[in-house]
Structure formats: structure tokens, C-alpha cells
Design a protein around this motif. Structure first.
Motif, mmCIF file in Angstrom:
data_model
loop_
_atom_site.group_PDB
_atom_site.id
_atom_site.type_symbol
_atom_site.label_atom_id
_atom_site.label_comp_id
_atom_site.label_asym_id
_atom_site.label_seq_id
_atom_site.Cartn_x
_atom_site.Cartn_y
_atom_site.Cartn_z
ATOM 1 N N ARG A 90 0.837 -1.192 0.000
ATOM 2 C CA ARG A 90 0.000 0.000 0.000
ATOM 3 C C ARG A 90 0.874 1.246 0.000
ATOM 4 N NH1 ARG A 90 -2.234 0.093 6.288
ATOM 5 N NH2 ARG A 90 -0.173 0.060 7.274
ATOM 6 N N LEU A 91 0.251 2.362 -0.293
ATOM 7 C CA LEU A 91 0.950 3.638 -0.240
ATOM 8 C C LEU A 91 1.164 4.040 1.214
ATOM 9 C CD1 LEU A 91 -0.947 5.637 -3.011
ATOM 10 C CD2 LEU A 91 1.347 4.664 -3.152
ATOM 11 N N PRO A 92 2.158 4.900 1.490
ATOM 12 C CA PRO A 92 2.349 5.375 2.865
ATOM 13 C C PRO A 92 1.095 6.060 3.400
ATOM 14 C CG PRO A 92 4.219 5.965 1.484
ATOM 15 C CD PRO A 92 3.165 5.435 0.566
ATOM 16 N N ARG A 93 0.956 6.056 4.698
ATOM 17 C CA ARG A 93 -0.193 6.713 5.326
ATOM 18 C C ARG A 93 -0.272 8.174 4.911
ATOM 19 N NH1 ARG A 93 -2.220 9.090 10.059
ATOM 20 N NH2 ARG A 93 -0.149 9.659 10.850
ATOM 21 N N ARG A 94 -1.451 8.660 4.677
ATOM 22 C CA ARG A 94 -1.773 10.028 4.256
ATOM 23 C C ARG A 94 -1.616 10.261 2.754
ATOM 24 N NH1 ARG A 94 0.421 14.330 8.837
ATOM 25 N NH2 ARG A 94 -0.245 13.182 10.685
ATOM 26 N N VAL A 95 -1.000 9.328 2.052
ATOM 27 C CA VAL A 95 -0.780 9.521 0.616
ATOM 28 C C VAL A 95 -1.959 8.947 -0.167
ATOM 29 C CG1 VAL A 95 0.702 9.023 -1.367
ATOM 30 C CG2 VAL A 95 1.718 9.473 0.885
ATOM 31 N N LYS A 96 -2.713 9.813 -0.843
ATOM 32 C CA LYS A 96 -3.822 9.367 -1.685
ATOM 33 C C LYS A 96 -3.323 8.945 -3.058
ATOM 34 C CE LYS A 96 -7.535 12.124 0.428
ATOM 35 N NZ LYS A 96 -8.548 13.198 0.165
#
Length: 419
Positions: free
Chosen positions: A354-360
């Protein structure tokens, strides 16, 4: 301090001309350029460089210590580090000459750790034409020809490059920049992982890390965390076991110019160097933003380092992260941390799910798309590849037509935001 601009220039193409990339923003956007504190410091002159060699920290000068030495290993960091070694080597060779060391007794060894080998093009970029014409330059091989020297107090079995261990005088040239595991690079890291065996690297990066996490020491391992860092202390002990005589560590500005130079005993050099590095690379944290532009320059071939630095500036509601990874060579080969096919990998590789947290959304801006190299950046299907800033801006403008908050990190591979 962050500043408001509509045009920003960030450094790019380390080792490939060291130029700048111009970024244009809409006038309605609030753009903060997050410079590290030492970005503007001037390069050291010859007098200041020479002074560092004449007044080493915690030990005698090279020319005093090397008298009588027959075989000398000069260990240098690889292309994942911004160190302009060619500017430092002449002072080292001058000291060795004054100590009476013959050229025939000197060799250079690239501290690759678990990275892929360098070639003559790389050697000449790093060391300069004269050094490569005069001396043999070798790659470190972590899989073979390493000499066992003992076990650290933390249980790491230490085997070091056999050519290094065959020499009666050992010099290391590297740099100090923030590091996601040991807090700061430099110091003994040029020995472990630099010229250590794969088993030694795995013990430090894997088993010791796991032990630290299990014993609740994880707060001491991470970017900018230095004093009680278990991995860093293990590295320092290893460097002493290997018999490292002299450490030379540089601190650089945003142009890869040497703005600080520390020469001497490995511990003394690292302690003093980190004090300076904390000030130089520290960056003032802006208010939360909608878009982060995380440029990679000094370590563009380890672009994944920029993601956690950049993601931490986005708002809790999330936003877009643009990672600029402009390097013709692509991402560095890493025999432990990278994959080598759809189902095979190095022993410590962890798939990015998944993408890093906060990254849409994650945009990776590079003319040199490296799909295999994305394995330690983000899930391949989650990356939006773009080859020019105009492409990035066109996509962002469509989604942010009004006022928007933007943070630009000129080099997210060496900057950090102190807690």
C-alpha cells in the motif's frame, strides 16, 4: 524558514552534471520551500580542508600513524552517497606520501555493502581520473573472501573484506547524512555494511533489528536517532574490531559541496560530525499541506527514502505526493532489500502492499522509468509515472483549481524534520 514562491529550482542529476530542475506553480497556490538549515553554507576552501587533516580528532595525523605501513586500504562510499571523494583524496595521498608509503602499497576499495558493483565510469566519477590511473580500485564482494574477526557484544558475527584485513593501515572516506535505521550515516557504517560479509550485514540489519523491536528499543532506531541506537552502536564496535585507523567524514550542502570535514578516530569523528549534521540537515516543519513535492538528489538511486519524509507533511485527510527521482541509473541494486523477480527477492525484502499513510496518490517523476526498481517504493500499480513536470502540473491543476497548500522538499533523501 519556508518561503513563498511561484518558481522553484531543485537540484537533480547527482553524478550526471549536477543541474537544476525548474518547477512552476500556479500563483494562487501557497508554496513553501522547506530548505534544510545548512543548504546555503559555502564549500570549504583548501585551507579549511587541510586544517582538518592537520588537527585530527582523537588521534594523531595520518602521516604520523602511517609511518612504517606497507599496505594501505582506502575505503570509499559508493554512488548512493553524495560524497565528492575526489576532492578529499589528494589530502590523504599527500599525508601517506609524507609518511613514506609507496604508491605500490595503496589500493582503493568501494564500500558497497549489499549494493551492486561499480564500474570504471563510477570509479572515475567518485575518485577522479588521476586516482584511477595510478591505483587499483576494487569492488567489495560481500559473498566471498571475507575474514572472520570476532563477534560483537550484541552477537553480530563479524567477517570483513579479506583485502581490507590484509592491510596494516586502513582509511575510510564517507559522509554523514540522516539514515532511516542508524539515525545518521557515516562513522563505522563504511565498515558495516560497507565492507562486511552478507552474513554480518544480515545479522546487523535483520536479527539485531528484530531483537531491538522485541525488547521495545524501537524508539532508538530511526531517522535522526543516534545516541542509544542499537544498530549504530553495533556498527561502531565492528569498525574497531576491523582495525579502522582513520575515518574521514564529510557533510555536504544542497550542491554536494563539502561544508564540513571531520578526520580522525571513528568514534570521535562520528560524534562531532553528527553534532554538525543535526544542524545542517534539520528542516523546519511547515503546517500540514495538500501536496508534497519530495525531490531526491543526493540519493536519487534510493528514492524510497523520500516517501516517509514527504508523507509526514500531508494533512491527516491525505493528499498527493510527488517524488522526483531523476537518475539515469535507476534504483540501486540491493541484494538484501530488493526483489529479483515476481516471486524471488533478497532475504529482508518486504513487498509494498500500500501507499504510505496520508498519501492518496503517488506520482513518480522521472524520464528514466524503472519498474523493477519500484519494488521498494510502492506497489507498482499504485504509482503514477510521469516524465516531465508539465505532466505533473497538468494533473494537479485539474484536481486543485483553487487555493492549495504545497510543500517542496529540495532533497528529501538527506533532510529531516526533528520531532
Amino acid at each position: 524558514m519556508a518561503s513563498k514562491v511561484t518558481t522553484v529550482r531543485v537540484p537533480e542529476l547527482a553524478w550526471y552534471g549536477d543541474t537544476e530542475l525548474e518547477l512552476q506553480f500556479l500563483a494562487s497556490w501557497k508554496v513553501n520551500v522547506c530548505y534544510m538549515k545548512g543548504h546555503h553554507r559555502p564549500a570549504l576552501g583548501e585551507k579549511e580542508m587541510r586544517n582538518a587533516f592537520q588537527h585530527p580528532l582523537g588521534t594523531k595525523t595520518i602521516k604520523e600513524l602511517a609511518r612504517g605501513a606497507k599496505e594501505v586500504a582506502i575505503i570509499f562510499d559508493d554512488m548512493t552517497r553524495p560524497t565528492p571523494v575526489a576532492q578529499i583524496v589528494p589530502y590523504v595521498l599527500e599525508e601517506l606520501r609524507e609518511a613514506g608509503v609507496a604508491d605500490e602499497g595503496i589500493r582503493f576499495i568501494a564500500a558497497l555493502g549489499a549494493h551492486g558493483a561499480l564500474n570504471q565510469i563510477d570509479f572515475r566519477k567518485k575518485l577522479g581520473e588521476d586516482v584511477c590511473d595510478r591505483f587499483p580500485v576494487y569492488n567489495h564482494n560481500p559473498y566471498e573472501n571475507c575474514t572472520f574477526v570476532g563477534t560483537t557484544s550484541r552477537g553480530t558475527p563479524v567477517s570483513i573484506n579479506g583485502e581490507v584485513m590484509s592491510c596494516d593501515f586502513k582509511i575510510a572516506i564517507g559522509c554523514i547524512v540522516p539514515h532511516p535505521l542508524t539515525g545518521f550515516g557515516g562513522g563505522g557504517k563504511i565498515i558495516l555494511p560497507g565492507v562486511a560479509s552478507m552474513d554480518t550485514i544480515l545479522a546487523n540489519h535483520g536479527l539485531l533489528m528484530q531483537k531491538a523491536l522485541e525488547t521495545k528499543q524501537e524508539a532508538q532506531i530511526g531517522l535522526g536517532l543516534f545516541e542509544d541506537n542499537a544498530l549504530r552502536l553495533d556498527v561502531d564496535e565492528t569498525a574497531r574490531m576491523a582495525g579502522l585507523n582513520i575515518t574521514i567524514d564529510a557533510i555536504v550542502n544542497l550542491k554536494r559541496e563539502v561544508i564540513g570535514l571531520f578526520v580522525g578516530d571513528v568514534t570521535a569523528v562520528h560524534d562531532e560530525g553528527v553534532k554538525a549534521a543535526r544542524e545542517v540537515y534539520a528542516t523546519e516543519r511547515p503546517e500540514e499541506v495538500d501536496i508534497v513535492i519530495a525531490n531526491t538528489y543526493a540519493k536519487a538511486n534510493e528514492a524510497m527514502l523520500a516517501l516517509p519524509v514527504g508523507a509526514g507533511l500531508l494533512s491527516e485527510d491525505g493528499g498527493d505526493l510527488v517524488a522526483i527521482a531523476n537518475t539515469p541509473e535507476g534504483q540501486v541494486t540491493h541484494y538484501i532489500m530488493r526483489s529479483f523477480g515476481k516471486t524471488i527477492s533478497g532475504r529482508l525484502w518486504q513487498p509494498r502492499t500500500r501507499l504510505p499513510r496520508r498519501v492518496k496518490r503517488l506520482f513518480v517523476l522521472t524520464p528514466y522509468i524503472d519498474r523493477a526498481g519500484a519494488d521498494w517504493i510502492a506497489p507498482l500499480e499504485a504509482i503514477i509515472w510521469v516524465k516531465s513536470w508539465d505532466e505533473v502540473l497538468a494533473q494537479l491543476k485539474a484536481d486543485y483549481p483553487g487555493e492549495v497548500k504545497v510543500a517542496v522538499i529540495p532533497d528529501a533523501t538527506v533532510q529531516y524534520f526533528p520531532a
